[in-house]
Design an enzyme around this catalytic site. Structure first.
Site, mmCIF file in Angstrom:
data_model
loop_
_atom_site.group_PDB
_atom_site.id
_atom_site.type_symbol
_atom_site.label_atom_id
_atom_site.label_comp_id
_atom_site.label_asym_id
_atom_site.label_seq_id
_atom_site.Cartn_x
_atom_site.Cartn_y
_atom_site.Cartn_z
ATOM 1 N N THR A 47 0.950 -1.164 0.110
ATOM 2 C CA THR A 47 -0.065 0.242 -0.094
ATOM 3 C C THR A 47 0.762 1.161 0.089
ATOM 4 O O THR A 47 0.557 2.109 -0.858
ATOM 5 C CB THR A 47 -0.959 0.204 1.253
ATOM 6 O OG1 THR A 47 -1.523 -1.363 1.287
ATOM 7 C CG2 THR A 47 -1.701 1.132 0.994
ATOM 8 N N THR A 48 1.976 1.162 0.929
ATOM 9 C CA THR A 48 2.795 2.387 1.029
ATOM 10 C C THR A 48 3.759 2.824 -0.326
ATOM 11 O O THR A 48 4.010 3.817 -0.551
ATOM 12 C CB THR A 48 3.883 2.077 2.293
ATOM 13 O OG1 THR A 48 2.972 1.900 3.286
ATOM 14 C CG2 THR A 48 4.573 3.640 2.424
ATOM 15 N N TYR A 110 -12.794 -4.310 -2.365
ATOM 16 C CA TYR A 110 -13.912 -3.946 -3.083
ATOM 17 C C TYR A 110 -15.078 -4.982 -3.394
ATOM 18 O O TYR A 110 -16.384 -4.280 -3.238
ATOM 19 C CB TYR A 110 -13.619 -2.926 -4.419
ATOM 20 C CG TYR A 110 -14.698 -2.276 -4.949
ATOM 21 C CD1 TYR A 110 -15.115 -1.201 -4.594
ATOM 22 C CD2 TYR A 110 -15.367 -2.912 -6.160
ATOM 23 C CE1 TYR A 110 -16.553 -0.583 -5.028
ATOM 24 C CE2 TYR A 110 -16.557 -2.207 -6.625
ATOM 25 C CZ TYR A 110 -17.092 -1.082 -6.265
ATOM 26 O OH TYR A 110 -18.082 -0.485 -6.771
ATOM 27 N N TYR A 136 -2.416 -10.610 4.042
ATOM 28 C CA TYR A 136 -2.331 -9.237 4.414
ATOM 29 C C TYR A 136 -3.800 -9.042 5.084
ATOM 30 O O TYR A 136 -4.662 -8.700 3.938
ATOM 31 C CB TYR A 136 -1.681 -8.353 3.636
ATOM 32 C CG TYR A 136 -1.751 -6.770 3.867
ATOM 33 C CD1 TYR A 136 -1.954 -6.381 4.955
ATOM 34 C CD2 TYR A 136 -1.491 -5.872 2.808
ATOM 35 C CE1 TYR A 136 -1.893 -4.990 5.224
ATOM 36 C CE2 TYR A 136 -1.402 -4.576 3.121
ATOM 37 C CZ TYR A 136 -1.662 -4.054 4.386
ATOM 38 O OH TYR A 136 -1.659 -2.787 4.870
ATOM 39 N N ARG A 141 -8.858 -0.580 4.902
ATOM 40 C CA ARG A 141 -8.822 -0.385 3.571
ATOM 41 C C ARG A 141 -9.635 -1.466 2.461
ATOM 42 O O ARG A 141 -9.896 -0.811 1.457
ATOM 43 C CB ARG A 141 -7.382 -0.423 3.043
ATOM 44 C CG ARG A 141 -6.391 0.398 3.674
ATOM 45 C CD ARG A 141 -5.048 0.373 3.304
ATOM 46 N NE ARG A 141 -4.185 1.789 3.617
ATOM 47 C CZ ARG A 141 -3.988 2.710 3.118
ATOM 48 N NH1 ARG A 141 -4.849 3.040 1.980
ATOM 49 N NH2 ARG A 141 -3.371 3.578 3.700
ATOM 50 N N LYS A 164 0.369 -10.558 7.805
ATOM 51 C CA LYS A 164 0.535 -9.170 7.958
ATOM 52 C C LYS A 164 -0.815 -8.502 8.942
ATOM 53 O O LYS A 164 -1.669 -8.528 7.836
ATOM 54 C CB LYS A 164 0.915 -8.219 6.975
ATOM 55 C CG LYS A 164 1.262 -6.670 7.308
ATOM 56 C CD LYS A 164 1.393 -5.828 6.170
ATOM 57 C CE LYS A 164 1.436 -4.429 6.544
ATOM 58 N NZ LYS A 164 1.528 -3.406 5.276
ATOM 59 N N ILE A 206 5.714 -5.064 9.481
ATOM 60 C CA ILE A 206 6.089 -4.475 8.191
ATOM 61 C C ILE A 206 5.579 -2.958 8.452
ATOM 62 O O ILE A 206 4.550 -2.674 8.521
ATOM 63 C CB ILE A 206 5.150 -5.010 6.934
ATOM 64 C CG1 ILE A 206 5.665 -6.495 6.744
ATOM 65 C CG2 ILE A 206 5.245 -4.515 5.528
ATOM 66 C CD1 ILE A 206 4.931 -7.423 5.840
#
Length: 294
Positions: A47-48, A110, A136, A141, A164, A206
């Protein structure tokens, strides 16, 4: 005992841009800085890393560049998630081909699959690509939360090695450790609760903050792994304002501002992200001072 390859702190690396394109030279320099700072592994295009707005070609290139730069000095856990199972398989195959050590696969976002759909998604990945995989879980999100019951089933599959966990639910971490077994790798996905996660039996984090403060965050996780909780708490106290500041605006805008302030890359992000606000910038600078980065 869980795989020592997945212990300690792993930067969720930013993807630096210059004039709209991936700044490969800056990315290589950032990776070298992380390794010199003592990190235990690398996570490109999570994501980052603004994976949502990278083209497939850019996504693959960043993973390849990370593996080439690391040269086996630390493991590379490549972000390969998608809300299309076929696309996730394709990205995983590529990561394996270029030499990544593992894949980080976010729950499908989504389309909000059921728990059974989540199991089937990860089982399909497990069956398709022989590469260690971390699930993850970041419901804030993705709109979906994978249950411990499903993780317990996934833990029995040969290529799914751990998680994660970005839920900040520390009680769940303790239960998960009991349910998924001693070999299940548990990495925090939240810097601010990372210390607590380690106390609940986690193996590492992470991290976003480590992009900015590699030596300081690496030292904290080394202290945790050594059982030196007093040193770890002192480190957390010096880092907590930076942990919070880096999420005071849409991530990774504050992190890119911090790195730009250090002269390491531009603060450019891709729409729909906007540069960090002035209030966020002031918080970041205060956090960097607390952490001893500036």
């Amino acid at each position: 005992m869980s795989d020592p390859m997945f212990r300690g702190v792993f930067p969720a690396l930013v993807t630096p841009f210059r004039n709209g394109a991936v700044d490969e030279d800056a990315f290589v320099a950032l990776v070298e800085r992380q390794i010199a700072g003592g990190v235990h592994g690398l996570v490109p295009v999570g994501t980052t890393g603004e994976s949502a707005t990278l083209s497939h070609e850019e996504h693959r290139r960043v993973i390849e560049l990370c593996v080439q730069t690391a040269r086996g000095r630390v493991p590379v856990v490549a972000g390969t998630g998608s809300n299309s199972t076929d696309e996730a398989i394709e990205l995983m195959r590529h990561a394996k081909t270029v030499g990544a050590d593992a894949a980080l696969v976010v729950t499908p976002y989504y389309n909000r699959p059921s728990q059974e759909g989540l199991y089937a998604h990860y089982k399909a990945l497990n069956d398709a690509v022989q590469l260690p995989m971390l699930v993850y879980n970041v419901p804030g999100r993705t709109g979906v939360d994978i249950s411990n019951a499903v993780l317990e089933r996934l833990a029995k599959l040969p290529n799914i090695v751990g998680i994660k966990d970005a839920t900040s639910d520390l009680g769940r971490a303790s239960l998960q450790r009991l349910e998924c077994g001693a070999d299940w790798v548990m990495l925090s996905g939240n810097d601010d609760t990372g210390l607590g996660y380690m106390a609940h039996g986690g193996h590492g984090c992470i991290s976003v903050t480590v992009n900015v403060a590699p030596e300081q965050v690496s030292a904290m996780y080394n202290a945790c792994l050594a059982g030196d909780w007093e040193a770890a708490l002192q480190a957390q106290d010096s880092l907590i304002r930076l942990h919070k500041a880096l999420f005071s605006d849409a991530s990774p805008s504050p992190t890119k501002f911090a790195l730009a302030h250090l002269g390491l890359c531009s603060e450019e992000v891709r729409l729909p992200l906007a540069p960090a606000s002035e209030a966020s910038r002031q918080e970041v600078l205060a956090g960097m001072r607390d952490a001893g980065v500036i």
